[in-house]
Design an enzyme around this catalytic site. Structure first.
Site, short mmCIF file in Angstrom:
data_model
loop_
_atom_site.label_atom_id
_atom_site.label_comp_id
_atom_site.label_asym_id
_atom_site.label_seq_id
_atom_site.Cartn_x
_atom_site.Cartn_y
_atom_site.Cartn_z
N ASP A 127 0.86 -1.18 0.00
CA ASP A 127 0.00 0.00 0.00
C ASP A 127 0.90 1.24 0.00
O ASP A 127 1.43 1.63 1.05
CB ASP A 127 -0.92 0.01 1.24
CG ASP A 127 -2.03 -1.03 1.16
OD1 ASP A 127 -1.86 -2.05 0.45
OD2 ASP A 127 -3.06 -0.84 1.83
N LYS A 171 -6.89 3.56 -3.17
CA LYS A 171 -7.32 3.54 -1.77
C LYS A 171 -7.50 4.98 -1.30
O LYS A 171 -6.69 5.85 -1.65
CB LYS A 171 -6.25 2.81 -0.97
CG LYS A 171 -6.35 2.85 0.54
CD LYS A 171 -5.29 1.93 1.17
CE LYS A 171 -5.17 2.16 2.67
NZ LYS A 171 -4.10 1.37 3.30
N LYS A 228 -10.36 0.54 -2.38
CA LYS A 228 -10.22 0.29 -0.93
C LYS A 228 -10.48 1.57 -0.14
O LYS A 228 -9.61 2.43 -0.07
CB LYS A 228 -8.80 -0.24 -0.63
CG LYS A 228 -8.52 -0.44 0.87
CD LYS A 228 -7.17 -1.09 1.12
CE LYS A 228 -6.80 -1.09 2.60
NZ LYS A 228 -5.47 -1.66 2.87
O1 LIG Z 1 -5.62 1.35 5.92
C1 LIG Z 1 -5.90 1.34 7.06
C2 LIG Z 1 -6.14 2.45 7.99
O2 LIG Z 1 -4.95 2.98 8.48
C3 LIG Z 1 -6.99 1.99 9.12
O3 LIG Z 1 -7.57 3.10 9.71
P1 LIG Z 1 -8.48 2.96 11.05
O4 LIG Z 1 -7.49 2.65 12.15
O5 LIG Z 1 -9.11 4.29 11.17
O6 LIG Z 1 -9.43 1.83 10.85
#
Ligand SMILES: O=C[C@H](O)COP(=O)(O)O
Length: 318
Positions: free
Chosen positions: A155, A218, A254
């Site tokens: 990512d 994403k 995503k």
């Molecule tokens: O891609 C993933 C994100 O960093 C997750 O974010 P979150 O901790 O707000 O679910």
């Protein structure tokens, strides 16, 4: 994962003409949020679908081999076995789509999954996540290190400075280099949409990322003040649709950052179904990036299956 997106040549002339109609996007997002969610009797199936699309994430300064191990155990068995058995789903091999960690924790995740005989993919954030403000060579090196340690999904974050100053071709060339550094690993490109200012910038960044060969685009990192929102998603999925119409390649989507409730997961699935159709409702083309969503999904599944709310001490823990 979907077939790799080979990318296309950079088309500045076409890109410079793009203008997104803000009012139309906001109206459509409002319409999607107002749609009826799936009927109660279908909601459990939808929630299990959502669980299977999660990139179960830990991206914290205090991550250790132990909490990465717990994350992997949870990803392999996202919903309690007894609940799955009551739904006749215990032998369907339900897992999340991947685990997602920092590059330094990839080896820990690979070790834990291997020990559990699981071939769940390990996704690593890279390229100076979350800000992307490190020299290009450092960002490329980080991608190579994560791949070497066993990440099969990377990512990357885009260089927002380039987007905000309109240097789209330079951004395209950077992403092409990240793509090369990924080798066989699939690449998801984080646009950090909360930093991009306008819907037009978000559309252009989506298109540049796909032209440069991203397998997924994403929304955000989870670290910006504004993360995954429905209007931003409308802009991005329409870029995905336009790219598909231009090239025949399906790029995944995503949303990530701040997605915490089962209810929100249902809205995200509805949005994808409405905008891109059922083909995209699978982990190879749709992921939910989230660190704490699974806990609420499991709570709701427990409620749907047993008709009860779990007592606090029995509530499933993420
Ligand atoms: O891609 C993933 C994100 O960093 C997750 O974010 P979150 O901790 O707000 O679910």
């Amino acid at each position: 994962m979907s077939a790799r997106n080979p990318g296309t040549d950079f088309d500045l002339e076409w890109l410079s003409k793009v203008r997104v109609n803000t009012q139309a996007v906001l109206k459509r997002a409002q319409h999607i949020q107002g749609l009826k969610l799936p009927k109660k009797q279908w909601q459990t199936a939808w929630l299990l679908k959502a669980a299977s699309c999660i990139d179960l994430t830990t991206l914290a300064g205090d991550d250790t081999p132990s909490n990465v191990h717990r994350l992997c155990v949870k990803a392999i068995q996202p919903v309690r076995y007894d609940l799955l058995r009551r739904m006749d789903m215990h032998d369907k091999g339900l897992t999340t789509a991947a685990v997602c960690v920092y590059p330094s924790r990839v080896a820990d995740a690979v070790r834990s999954l291997k020990a559990a005989n699981s071939c769940l993919p390990v996704a690593s954030v890279a390229t100076g996540f979350p800000a992307g403000q490190t020299p290009l060579e450092t960002r490329l090196q980080e991608v190579r290190m994560a791949v070497r340690d066993g990440a099969t999904e990377i990512d990357i974050v885009i260089n927002r400075t380039l987007a905000l100053t309109g240097q789209w071709e330079v951004m395209y060339r950077e992403i092409v280099q990240f793509r090369e550094a990924c080798g066989d690993a699939h690449m998801k490109t984080i646009l950090a949409t909360g930093d991009l200012g306008t819907f037009t910038n978000i559309y252009k960044a989506s298109m540049v990322a796909m032209m440069a060969g991203s397998d997924f685009i994403k929304t955000s990192t989870g670290k910006e003040a504004i993360n995954a929102t429905y209007p931003v998603a409308i802009v991005m999925v329409r870029a995905i649709r336009d790219y598909f119409l231009r090239t025949g390649h399906k790029v995944g989507f995503k949303p990530a950052g701040g997605i915490r409730t089962a209810q929100e997961a249902l809205v995200w699935l509805t949005l994808i179904k409405e905008e891109l159709g059922n083909d995209w409702l699978h982990p190879h083309l749709f992921r939910l990036g989230a660190s704490s969503l699974l806990a609420d999904i499991e709570r709701q599944v427990y409620h749907h299956v047993t008709g009860q709310y779990a007592a606090y001490h029995e509530q499933p823990m993420a």
